[in-house]
Design an enzyme around this catalytic site. Structure first.
Site, PDB file in Angstrom:
ATOM      1  N   ALA A 152       0.847  -1.198   0.000  1.00 12.58           N
ATOM      2  CA  ALA A 152       0.000   0.000   0.000  1.00 12.58           C
ATOM      3  C   ALA A 152       0.879   1.242   0.000  1.00 12.58           C
ATOM      4  O   ALA A 152       1.285   1.740   1.046  1.00 12.58           O
ATOM      5  CB  ALA A 152      -0.938  -0.001   1.213  1.00 12.58           C
ATOM      6  N   SER A 208       0.970   4.165  -3.134  1.00 13.73           N
ATOM      7  CA  SER A 208       0.080   5.209  -3.657  1.00 13.73           C
ATOM      8  C   SER A 208      -1.340   5.029  -3.142  1.00 13.73           C
ATOM      9  O   SER A 208      -2.033   6.001  -2.825  1.00 13.73           O
ATOM     10  CB  SER A 208       0.079   5.177  -5.190  1.00 13.73           C
ATOM     11  OG  SER A 208       1.347   5.570  -5.678  1.00 13.73           O
ATOM     12  N   ARG A 251      36.560  27.030 -14.566  1.00 10.76           N
ATOM     13  CA  ARG A 251      36.926  26.056 -15.588  1.00 10.76           C
ATOM     14  C   ARG A 251      37.223  26.749 -16.918  1.00 10.76           C
ATOM     15  O   ARG A 251      36.362  27.456 -17.452  1.00 10.76           O
ATOM     16  CB  ARG A 251      35.769  25.061 -15.762  1.00 10.76           C
ATOM     17  CG  ARG A 251      35.923  24.094 -16.902  1.00 10.76           C
ATOM     18  CD  ARG A 251      36.987  23.071 -16.625  1.00 10.76           C
ATOM     19  NE  ARG A 251      37.003  22.035 -17.664  1.00 10.76           N
ATOM     20  CZ  ARG A 251      37.992  21.159 -17.801  1.00 10.76           C
ATOM     21  NH1 ARG A 251      39.034  21.175 -16.962  1.00 10.76           N
ATOM     22  NH2 ARG A 251      37.926  20.255 -18.754  1.00 10.76           N
ATOM     23  N   GLY A 287      30.650  18.446 -16.638  1.00 10.80           N
ATOM     24  CA  GLY A 287      31.201  17.446 -17.548  1.00 10.80           C
ATOM     25  C   GLY A 287      31.628  16.190 -16.817  1.00 10.80           C
ATOM     26  O   GLY A 287      30.961  15.743 -15.881  1.00 10.80           O
ATOM     27  N   GLU A 309       6.337  11.233  -0.283  1.00 14.17           N
ATOM     28  CA  GLU A 309       5.147  12.026   0.093  1.00 14.17           C
ATOM     29  C   GLU A 309       4.152  12.091  -1.069  1.00 14.17           C
ATOM     30  O   GLU A 309       3.487  13.097  -1.291  1.00 14.17           O
ATOM     31  CB  GLU A 309       5.537  13.400   0.645  1.00 14.17           C
ATOM     32  CG  GLU A 309       6.269  13.223   1.981  1.00 14.17           C
ATOM     33  CD  GLU A 309       6.084  14.323   2.985  1.00 14.17           C
ATOM     34  OE1 GLU A 309       5.077  15.049   2.896  1.00 14.17           O
ATOM     35  OE2 GLU A 309       6.934  14.436   3.880  1.00 14.17           O
TER      36      GLU A 309
HETATM   37  N1  CAA Z   1      -7.700  16.706   3.638  1.00 17.07           N
HETATM   38  C1  CAA Z   1      -8.623  16.180   4.485  1.00 17.07           C
HETATM   39  N2  CAA Z   1      -9.213  14.991   4.292  1.00 17.07           N
HETATM   40  C2  CAA Z   1      -8.889  14.306   3.183  1.00 17.07           C
HETATM   41  C3  CAA Z   1      -7.954  14.795   2.248  1.00 17.07           C
HETATM   42  C4  CAA Z   1      -7.352  16.050   2.513  1.00 17.07           C
HETATM   43  N3  CAA Z   1      -6.436  16.574   1.693  1.00 17.07           N
HETATM   44  N4  CAA Z   1      -7.832  13.901   1.267  1.00 17.07           N
HETATM   45  C5  CAA Z   1      -8.648  12.884   1.554  1.00 17.07           C
HETATM   46  N5  CAA Z   1      -9.295  13.109   2.736  1.00 17.07           N
HETATM   47  C6  CAA Z   1     -10.234  12.239   3.431  1.00 17.07           C
HETATM   48  C7  CAA Z   1     -11.641  12.576   3.135  1.00 17.07           C
HETATM   49  O1  CAA Z   1     -12.376  12.364   4.307  1.00 17.07           O
HETATM   50  C8  CAA Z   1     -12.027  11.543   2.111  1.00 17.07           C
HETATM   51  O2  CAA Z   1     -13.366  11.221   2.234  1.00 17.07           O
HETATM   52  P1  CAA Z   1     -14.496  12.072   1.437  1.00 17.07           P
HETATM   53  O3  CAA Z   1     -14.299  11.738   0.004  1.00 17.07           O
HETATM   54  O4  CAA Z   1     -15.748  11.535   2.016  1.00 17.07           O
HETATM   55  O5  CAA Z   1     -14.271  13.498   1.728  1.00 17.07           O
HETATM   56  C9  CAA Z   1     -11.212  10.334   2.479  1.00 17.07           C
HETATM   57  O6  CAA Z   1     -10.017  10.883   3.069  1.00 17.07           O
HETATM   58  C10 CAA Z   1     -10.824   9.445   1.346  1.00 17.07           C
HETATM   59  O7  CAA Z   1     -10.198  10.231   0.355  1.00 17.07           O
HETATM   60  P2  CAA Z   1     -10.102   9.750  -1.159  1.00 17.07           P
HETATM   61  O8  CAA Z   1     -11.416   9.202  -1.595  1.00 17.07           O
HETATM   62  O9  CAA Z   1      -9.495  10.876  -1.929  1.00 17.07           O
HETATM   63  O10 CAA Z   1      -9.091   8.520  -1.015  1.00 17.07           O
HETATM   64  P3  CAA Z   1      -8.372   7.656  -2.125  1.00 17.07           P
HETATM   65  O11 CAA Z   1      -8.289   6.276  -1.654  1.00 17.07           O
HETATM   66  O12 CAA Z   1      -8.950   7.955  -3.479  1.00 17.07           O
HETATM   67  O13 CAA Z   1      -6.832   8.195  -2.074  1.00 17.07           O
HETATM   68  C11 CAA Z   1      -4.983   9.565  -2.657  1.00 17.07           C
HETATM   69  C12 CAA Z   1      -6.475   9.458  -2.343  1.00 17.07           C
HETATM   70  C13 CAA Z   1      -4.792  11.049  -2.921  1.00 17.07           C
HETATM   71  C14 CAA Z   1      -4.568   8.769  -3.868  1.00 17.07           C
HETATM   72  C15 CAA Z   1      -4.160   9.141  -1.411  1.00 17.07           C
HETATM   73  O14 CAA Z   1      -4.230   7.755  -1.223  1.00 17.07           O
HETATM   74  C16 CAA Z   1      -2.716   9.558  -1.491  1.00 17.07           C
HETATM   75  O15 CAA Z   1      -2.379  10.703  -1.188  1.00 17.07           O
HETATM   76  N6  CAA Z   1      -1.804   8.622  -1.877  1.00 17.07           N
HETATM   77  C17 CAA Z   1      -0.388   8.867  -1.814  1.00 17.07           C
HETATM   78  C18 CAA Z   1       0.111   8.482  -0.460  1.00 17.07           C
HETATM   79  C19 CAA Z   1       1.304   9.269  -0.048  1.00 17.07           C
HETATM   80  O16 CAA Z   1       1.446  10.457  -0.311  1.00 17.07           O
HETATM   81  N7  CAA Z   1       2.189   8.614   0.667  1.00 17.07           N
HETATM   82  C20 CAA Z   1       3.333   9.251   1.182  1.00 17.07           C
HETATM   83  C21 CAA Z   1       3.872   8.476   2.326  1.00 17.07           C
HETATM   84  S1  CAA Z   1       4.735   9.500   3.469  1.00 17.07           S
HETATM   85  C22 CAA Z   1       6.300   9.650   2.887  1.00 17.07           C
HETATM   86  O17 CAA Z   1       6.625   9.418   1.779  1.00 17.07           O
HETATM   87  C23 CAA Z   1       7.181  10.213   3.921  1.00 17.07           C
HETATM   88  C24 CAA Z   1       8.638  10.158   3.785  1.00 17.07           C
HETATM   89  O18 CAA Z   1       9.265   9.148   3.701  1.00 17.07           O
HETATM   90  C25 CAA Z   1       9.365  11.426   3.874  1.00 17.07           C
END
Ligand code: CAA
Length: 383
Positions: free
Chosen positions: A134, A136, A272, A344, A368
């Site tokens: 899990a 994206s 350079r 280069g 992120e």
């Molecule tokens: N703010 C508040 N609530 C939010 C929100 C936001 N920006 N986005 C979603 N929600 C909430 C809402 O309650 C939403 O429900 P509603 O539709 O009823 O409002 C609920 O979450 C579900 O949202 P989605 O239907 O949009 O969910 P989805 O399954 O379609 O996923 C996605 C959306 C944007 C693809 C999300 O899964 C995502 O951002 N994926 C990428 C994950 C990610 O960024 N991972 C990074 C890991 S951290 C990292 O990388 C750190 C590091 O090492 C430095």
């Protein structure tokens, strides 16, 4: 008095902060950047210097013993540290990522308990959202938290956890109701010392080698129920809200990496000499530098605008955070690749810092949320 023109100028305080962070980064962090990368070791010198100057977690509100920096000041700190060492910039960046769920949605007790050691520099914070299956599709997580009286019991695996093993505290998203997908996810604070918490081997990465990335395992980890951040079922929304803010900090990291590469390349082309003159005198070189500087400036404006929106509750931050992260990271990749080109053959060696910057830049297009996911987020939240 402030005029409309001031909107497009950072304040004197912000520029003073930049000067002091730049001086500190040059003196105490830059000298170790190559070694940290080559040895793939944690930049302890950077952590010590940041803590000594109260720059390791500037976002923590004053109420909880923090510096209370605004989002733009936080961006400037991360940008200036990333300019010399991207791995080290993940100290302030991931401290914000890990702790923001508590600041945004946690109880007063949780905030008081966990923000004080973070602010003091006694503990770092990591963020556990992604799993092996899990990434994206964050809502597709499998890690479970099952209520048992006054406790929750956690089981599962988180992957790609930045600063895992070094951090004392972990914000962990886990499924409390498997029927409800994203609405059945809750967030918790887990401590490194909690029984049943362990870590995988450090990942062998292309870049940001000084920042440990490891799996985190939860094997019947029993934690008090009051470690839940906000109400049951709100963990996914909290995780997404957090990313809205912290994608701006990744934009800042990308911006800093790009600026570091441009600054280095700019100096190099003046020294350079080929065909009897400094290569900076050739228009082909000048055009490359002009493009690099232009892209960086556009990325900076978008990142600072997103940081300003990060401070406003009524804003379109979701779009701007995604746009800033996506754009600045693409710019970082382009600019660092051009910096290698400007040096280069030398640029391709580890005797010069630009190949490290190019390797470090790549991750900003991935973590992120990949830049493809940023486009989904932007498209769903067009201004
Ligand atoms: N703010 C508040 N609530 C939010 C929100 C936001 N920006 N986005 C979603 N929600 C909430 C809402 O309650 C939403 O429900 P509603 O539709 O009823 O409002 C609920 O979450 C579900 O949202 P989605 O239907 O949009 O969910 P989805 O399954 O379609 O996923 C996605 C959306 C944007 C693809 C999300 O899964 C995502 O951002 N994926 C990428 C994950 C990610 O960024 N991972 C990074 C890991 S951290 C990292 O990388 C750190 C590091 O090492 C430095």
């Amino acid at each position: 008095g402030s005029t409309d023109f001031d909107l497009f100028r950072t304040s004197e305080e912000h520029e003073m902060l930049r000067e002091s962070v730049r001086a500190l980064a040059e003196a105490k962090i830059a000298p170790f950047a190559t070694e940290v990368d080559e040895e793939g070791r944690f930049p302890q010198e950077a952590l010590d210097a940041l803590v000594a100057n109260d720059l390791h977690a500037v976002h923590v509100p004053e109420t909880y013993g923090g510096a209370g920096a605004d989002a733009l000041a936080t961006v400037i700190v991360i940008e200036e540290v990333a300019r010399v060492c991207a791995s080290s910039s993940l100290i302030p960046a991931v401290n914000k990522l890990g702790s923001l769920p508590v600041i945004l949605s946690g109880s007063e007790e949780l905030k008081a308990k966990y923000m004080a050691p973070l602010a003091k520099g006694d503990a770092m914070f990591s963020y556990c959202l992604s799993e092996p299956e899990a990434g994206s599709d964050a809502a597709g997580m499998k890690t479970r938290a099952v209520r048992d009286g006054d406790f929750y019991v956690l089981n599962g695996v988180k992957r790609w956890i930045t600063n895992a093993g070094v951090s004392e505290y972990y914000t962990v998203m886990a499924v409390t109701d498997p029927e409800k997908r994203s609405k059945g996810i809750s967030a918790f604070v887990v401590e490194k010392g909690d029984e049943g918490v362990s870590f995988g081997a450090p990942e062998k990465k292309l870049g940001i080698k000084g920042s440990p990335t490891r799996e985190v395992y939860f094997d019947n980890v029993r934690i008090p129920a009051d470690r839940m951040i906000g109400a049951e079922g709100t963990g996914f929304a909290t995780a997404m809200k957090t990313l809205d803010h912290t994608r701006v900090t990744i934009a800042a990291q990308a911006l800093g990496i790009a600026q570091g590469a441009l600054d280095y390349a700019k100096g190099y082309v003046q020294e350079r000499k080929q065909f009897g003159k400094a290569i900076a005198e050739f228009q082909g070189i000048q055009f490359m530098l002009a493009d690099m500087a232009m892209k960086i400036e556009a990325a900076r404006q978008l990142t600072y605008a997103a940081a300003a929106k990060s401070e406003r509750t009524d804003s379109d931050l979701t779009f701007f955070g995604a746009a800033a992260k996506c754009y600045a990271s693409d710019v970082a990749m382009e600019v660092t690749t051009d910096a290698v080109q400007l040096l280069g053959g030398y640029g391709y060696t580890r005797d010069y810092p630009v190949e490290r910057m190019m390797r470090d830049a790549k991750i900003t297009q991935i973590y992120e949320g990949t830049n493809q996911i940023q486009r989904i987020v932007m498209a769903r939240n067009l201004p």
